[in-house]
Scaffold this active site. Sequence first.
Site, PDB file in Angstrom:
ATOM      1  N   TYR A   1     -35.032 -23.634 -21.398  1.00  0.00           N
ATOM      2  CA  TYR A   1     -33.670 -23.716 -20.878  1.00  0.00           C
ATOM      3  C   TYR A   1     -33.536 -24.872 -19.880  1.00  0.00           C
ATOM      4  CZ  TYR A   1     -32.357 -19.150 -22.754  1.00  0.00           C
ATOM      5  OH  TYR A   1     -32.063 -18.104 -23.601  1.00  0.00           O
TER       6      TYR A   1
ATOM      7  N   TYR B   1     -30.211 -27.112 -17.535  1.00  0.00           N
ATOM      8  CA  TYR B   1     -28.812 -27.139 -17.101  1.00  0.00           C
ATOM      9  C   TYR B   1     -28.282 -28.556 -17.232  1.00  0.00           C
ATOM     10  CZ  TYR B   1     -24.973 -27.716 -13.773  1.00  0.00           C
ATOM     11  OH  TYR B   1     -23.773 -28.050 -13.185  1.00  0.00           O
TER      12      TYR B   1
ATOM     13  N   ALA C   1     -35.137 -34.081 -16.731  1.00  0.00           N
ATOM     14  CA  ALA C   1     -35.648 -33.327 -17.878  1.00  0.00           C
ATOM     15  C   ALA C   1     -35.678 -34.226 -19.109  1.00  0.00           C
ATOM     16  CB  ALA C   1     -34.759 -32.109 -18.150  1.00  0.00           C
TER      17      ALA C   1
ATOM     18  N   CYS D   1     -36.678 -25.077 -17.376  1.00  0.00           N
ATOM     19  CA  CYS D   1     -37.784 -25.524 -18.225  1.00  0.00           C
ATOM     20  C   CYS D   1     -38.996 -24.613 -18.138  1.00  0.00           C
ATOM     21  CB  CYS D   1     -38.162 -26.959 -17.895  1.00  0.00           C
ATOM     22  SG  CYS D   1     -36.769 -28.101 -18.038  1.00  0.00           S
TER      23      CYS D   1
END
Length: 224
Positions: free
Chosen positions: A77, A79, A144, A175
């Site tokens: 995951y 954002y 990321a 992450c």
Amino acid sequence: MKLVDGIEWRVAEGRVPYPQALAEMEARVAAIQAGTAREQIWLLEHPPVYTAGTSADPAELIDPRFPVFATGRGGRYTYHGPGQRIGYAMLDLSKRNKDVRCYVHALEGWVIDALGQFGIHAFRAEGRIGIWTRDGGSEAKIGAIGVRVRRWVTMHGFAVNLDPNLSDFGGIVPCGLPEFPVTSAAALGKTISPETFDAALAFALPAFLRSVGGACSTASNAGA
């Protein structure tokens, strides 16, 4: 749009909804594969959203306060939202080096080089995914990386925290690394606008493309 080192350089105006960006990116990849479109670097910003990579663990979605979208990129995951610079790279590796790990390594290096132009010492961390720096003496994540390669054409790319609301990361385990904080250029005392960061990326683009096309002996993770 303009060409930078033969690559179409696209900068979005306003915030691009994630589903729209994903659809446009997939269409562009198909056109590159068909030989009807140039390779492209697309720089943009999304409204607040959580995205799930192919290794996402549902337990790491703590508070889905924003829309959640599954995506085909590697990683868990992450954002996306205002104050974050997103870079999607759609490049044909069949014309360069058909090595996904080397491509990810080059992508990391591109972001690290761009941040370095603002006095931010960023680095890779062995065994950990993402782009790292030091914030108050502790290692923290400032960017990321997440990619997908379809028939040797790349998709997705990087997300760099210029000045997002860092509390928005609190709805997930970013992450999959709960023991490390997330930081931003602003939190480090650096004011970087999207336009100036884009210029830094353009300056570092030739070195990135050389890395993508050259020999590579360093493996890297392919997830966000």
